[in-house]
Every structure is written in C-alpha cells, then in structure tokens.
Design a protein around this motif. Structure first.
Motif, PDB file in Angstrom:
ATOM      1  N   GLU A   4       0.838  -1.185   0.000  1.00 44.15           N
ATOM      2  CA  GLU A   4       0.000   0.000   0.000  1.00 44.15           C
ATOM      3  C   GLU A   4       0.880   1.244   0.000  1.00 44.15           C
ATOM      4  OE1 GLU A   4      -2.955  -0.077   3.064  1.00 44.15           O
ATOM      5  OE2 GLU A   4      -3.773   1.891   2.550  1.00 44.15           O
ATOM      6  N   LYS A  56      -8.121   1.417  -3.115  1.00 46.09           N
ATOM      7  CA  LYS A  56      -8.388   0.395  -2.094  1.00 46.09           C
ATOM      8  C   LYS A  56      -9.874   0.045  -2.020  1.00 46.09           C
ATOM      9  CE  LYS A  56      -7.077  -0.530   2.713  1.00 46.09           C
ATOM     10  NZ  LYS A  56      -6.232  -0.045   3.819  1.00 46.09           N
ATOM     11  N   ALA A  59     -11.053  -2.536  -4.539  1.00 48.19           N
ATOM     12  CA  ALA A  59     -10.280  -3.786  -4.605  1.00 48.19           C
ATOM     13  C   ALA A  59     -11.154  -5.006  -4.852  1.00 48.19           C
ATOM     14  CB  ALA A  59      -9.470  -3.967  -3.316  1.00 48.19           C
ATOM     15  N   GLU A  80      -1.863  -0.907  -3.796  1.00 50.14           N
ATOM     16  CA  GLU A  80      -3.101  -0.352  -3.285  1.00 50.14           C
ATOM     17  C   GLU A  80      -2.877   1.113  -2.933  1.00 50.14           C
ATOM     18  OE1 GLU A  80      -5.657  -3.467  -0.882  1.00 50.14           O
ATOM     19  OE2 GLU A  80      -4.708  -2.031   0.476  1.00 50.14           O
TER      20      GLU A  80
END
Lengths: 266, 266
Positions: A4, A56, A59, A80
C-alpha cells in the motif's frame, strides 16, 4: 499480496507522476494508462503493466481483481492506494479506479506484415494527441493493420493520446518511421498509397481502392506537402459544402477509412 | 482609433479572462474566440465582436486590419495589446494575433427552418467540448441545417468547443432544447429521426434515409437511452471490426453524416 502507498512523497509516486512528461517517458521507456475500461482492454490484448495502482475501495471489483491477478502473475507489482494519489497520477479530478505503468512498444516498419489487413492508416506530422488517439480508435474499428506515424508526430504514449484511443493503443500496432523509410518499405511490396487532398477533383466516393490501401493523413494545419502528394497512387477529396475548407484530421481519416472498408468488403 | 491596453490589472482584461468560465459567460452573455482564421470566418458570416483584442505588432496584417475596421464599423471596440495579454486571455502559450469577445447567440427550435437543409445534427448529453466543436465543423462541411443540443450538453461557447469548431460555431446554427421539446417540434413537420445504436442489425450503409434526416448522437460513454432509441424512425449501426464496441462520438457522427449526404445527393 499488494503493498500500500498513500504518501505523495513516495519516490515511486513521483517517478510515475513524471511519466506525464515526454522527456521522462523517453528516459524510462514507460507510459501511463488509466481507467478500468482501457486497462482491461490492454489485459485482454495481452498487455500487462509493470506497476498497477488501484483504489483500495475498488479492490473487490471483479475487473480490478482480474487486473491485480494478471499483473502479479506476469511479474508486475500491484499497489493499493487512494483517490488522491490516483488523481495526482492521472492529472484528473475524478480519476478512474486504476492507473497502469506500461513499457512502450512502438514497432518499426519491418515488424509489420501488410498481408494481415486490407487497410492501414498513415499520419504525417500529426500534432494533436487527441487526434492521434481517436485515429487509433478508428483504426481498431475498421480492422486496420496498424497506424504508421511519419516524421515528427505527437507522442502516441502521451496521456491524452492513450485516453483518446480508449484502449486501441494496445490493440492496434503503432510503427514510427521517416517518410523516406516509409516510401522504401511501401514500394518493396504491394500497396496503394491514398492521400486526402484539397487539390484534386477526384471524389472519395468514386475512387478505386485496392487492398492493401495505405491511407495518408496530413498535418492538421497544413495538410501534406506536395512531394508526399506526388508520391500518392491516388488523391481523393471529401466534399466540403460549407464555409470551411477542411475537416478535423481524425474525422477525415475515419470518413475515408469507412469508405475504403465498405469497398474492400464489397 | 483603437485604444491600447498592456496592463494585466486592467478591469476589462480581468472581465474578459473570466469568460473562460461558464458561470461568467452565462452572467455576461458573452464568449471568447481566438485566432485570425476563426475570427475571419466569423466576420465573413456577419458576426463581429463587441471587443477585439489584437497584437500591436500584427496591426498591419490585412486580416487584422479588416477585423479592426469591421468591428469599429459595427460599433464594437478594437483594442491594441501585446502577446502576454493575448496569452492570458486565450490561455495558450502561443496565442494567435487576435481574441474576440462575442455575444452568445444560441437559437430555440422555432427559429430553425427544417426545409433549408437535408441533414440536421442532434446530440444528447454530449460531454466533451472538443467533440461538440468537431461535430459543428463536420456540420458545416456536410451542409447541415444546424446542430440541436438536447438536455444537458457541454457549453458550445466554451473556449475548447469554439476552438475545435474552427469557426463553424459562427456558420452552423446551434439550438438548445429538452428532449420533450425536440420530439414535439420534430413531429410537427416532416423529418426522419435516425439514431446510431449498437442494438440493431441494420448496417448504416443499407439504411434508407429521407430528407430532412435528423441524425441523433448519444452521450459519449452511455450512448442514447432506450426511450430515445424507441422514438427513432431508424436505428443503424456502423460496423466495428476490432476489439472496441464504439467510435468517438464526433467520428461516428461524421461517418453517418457523410453517408446520408452521399445518399441524399444521389
């Protein structure tokens, strides 16, 4: 497992953001594409990004999951992130769910096989990235074998061109060449060079087209120079009934390409 | 005798610069056009600016002189300025020699006479100003009677739309209406409503077109809604041989318009 990134200061974010500039694209050999539709088009054409940035909160979307899986399966990295970062990368206030970083892949003429398609598009000194992308999109639609960019055309890997192509950049082969290289290659095999011109009485509807037809579109402001027109096997004009003397370059290319398509399909 | 403005702080410069925003255009009923080619097209169509800004070092150019004379003759004001100011007004690094400020002039349906042309262009929820301008440019070329903008289309007087129209905004009548108003007007007289659709087997080359033909182009991303398709007298599709399922909206409109033109001209 995707990592991330949410910090604007992350070096990868800066590096990717820089790909909006031609200079950095040349140095890295990479370019940006954005949006689920275009990246999915790319995936289906077998093109996967080195880096895939995805929102995110998206997803769980099936197309995002398919892109993440395919990217990781091909050795790329899925990352992400959030809407702010995606907005920074894409330069749009309302970014799509995904941004991909792809290796550039322009071809040379000797990588083209003219026998694979009845229509080929050729553009010289095209200046507007939106026109270039739109011509690629039309090229996909008419089943063109590819788009050949002559001399100093705008970069087909610019964000604007990729966006206007709506994914056709990934499905229509793009080659770059000089005019001299192109003529030498063209005359080494079968092929009719057809140019759009204002200086002819030959209506495009009455032209005789022979596959493979190479449709040459000139610079937006100036059209093609005389020495290119002289090399054409056929010059045709599209009727202009109004006050203006020319169509948008992408529009003119499409009107011609569909006319040639309808003739070569019989 | 033109006055000279060279200060960015001049109130007129600020006011004109604000016309790049839709909100200010609505308040003032004015819009911007730029470049010798477009302003000359406007002049030849009898449209003159309230304010004409021109580069001092271009004051001797015959087309600039003609614009200055015509503007002043019609009661407008010609203002000498420099490249920096012109750049600020046009939003371009390389501005043209002239920028004009014109009164807006969109029509209503009852100001259109459908008997004047065999082709009319209609667009619903068009979002991209470049597409709108390009469709106007095509409308000029095919001799369309006008462009009818339905429901919530992008502003035809935006800088981008005017630029893409290459002057056709001044030569092709533009009307705005709701879908309901349009249908009521259309059915009050002769006219065939032709829609581009993906959900039909009718190839555009095999369609039967009857003048006056009203060509309806749907929103770029979604196409037209079902209730509009149901109102069409004819739905046709343009063949798509590639991976994508649609053309650029301005390209599709042009391919259709030239097909209708060639049929109605016989």
């Amino acid at each position: 497992m995707p990592r991330e990134i949410t910090a604007f200061s992350n070096p990868l974010i800066k590096r990717v953001r820089n790909l909006r500039d031609k200079k950095h694209r040349r140095e890295e050999g990479l370019f940006l594409a954005e949006g689920l539709r275009i990246l999915t088009e790319a995936r289906e054409a077998g093109r996967l990004p080195d880096y895939l940035f995805f929102a995110k909160d998206m997803a769980g979307h099936p197309l995002v999951r398919a892109l993440v899986a395919a990217t990781e399966g091909a050795g790329g990295e899925a990352i992400e992130t959030n809407a702010d970062i995606l907005s920074k990368l894409s330069g749009k206030d309302n970014p799509g769910a995904v941004v991909g970083v792809y290796p550039e892949f322009a071809l040379t003429l000797d990588q083209l096989d003219r026998a694979t398609a009845p229509i080929w598009l050729v553009a010289e000194r095209l200046r507007d990235p939106g026109n270039l992308g739109t011509i690629l999109r039309t090229g996909d639609a008419v089943g063109a074998g590819g788009l050949i960019l002559l001399d100093d055309c705008v970069d087909p890997f610019s964000v604007e061109a990729v966006r206007a192509s709506m994914g056709a950049l990934f499905t229509v082969p793009v080659a770059r060449a000089s005019w001299a290289e192109f003529v030498a290659w063209l005359r080494s095999g079968p092929g009719q060079l057809v140019g759009l011109s204002l200086d002819t009485d030959q209506d495009y509807k009455a032209g005789h087209y022979r596959a493979p037809t190479f449709l040459l579109t000139g610079n937006e402001a100036q059209g093609m120079p005389d020495f290119m027109a002289a090399e054409c096997d056929l010059l045709v004009k599209i009727p202009m009934l109004g006050k203006a003397d020319s169509l948008n370059a992408a529009v003119a290319t499409a009107v011609m390409a569909y006319e040639v398509l309808s003739r070569t399909r019989g």
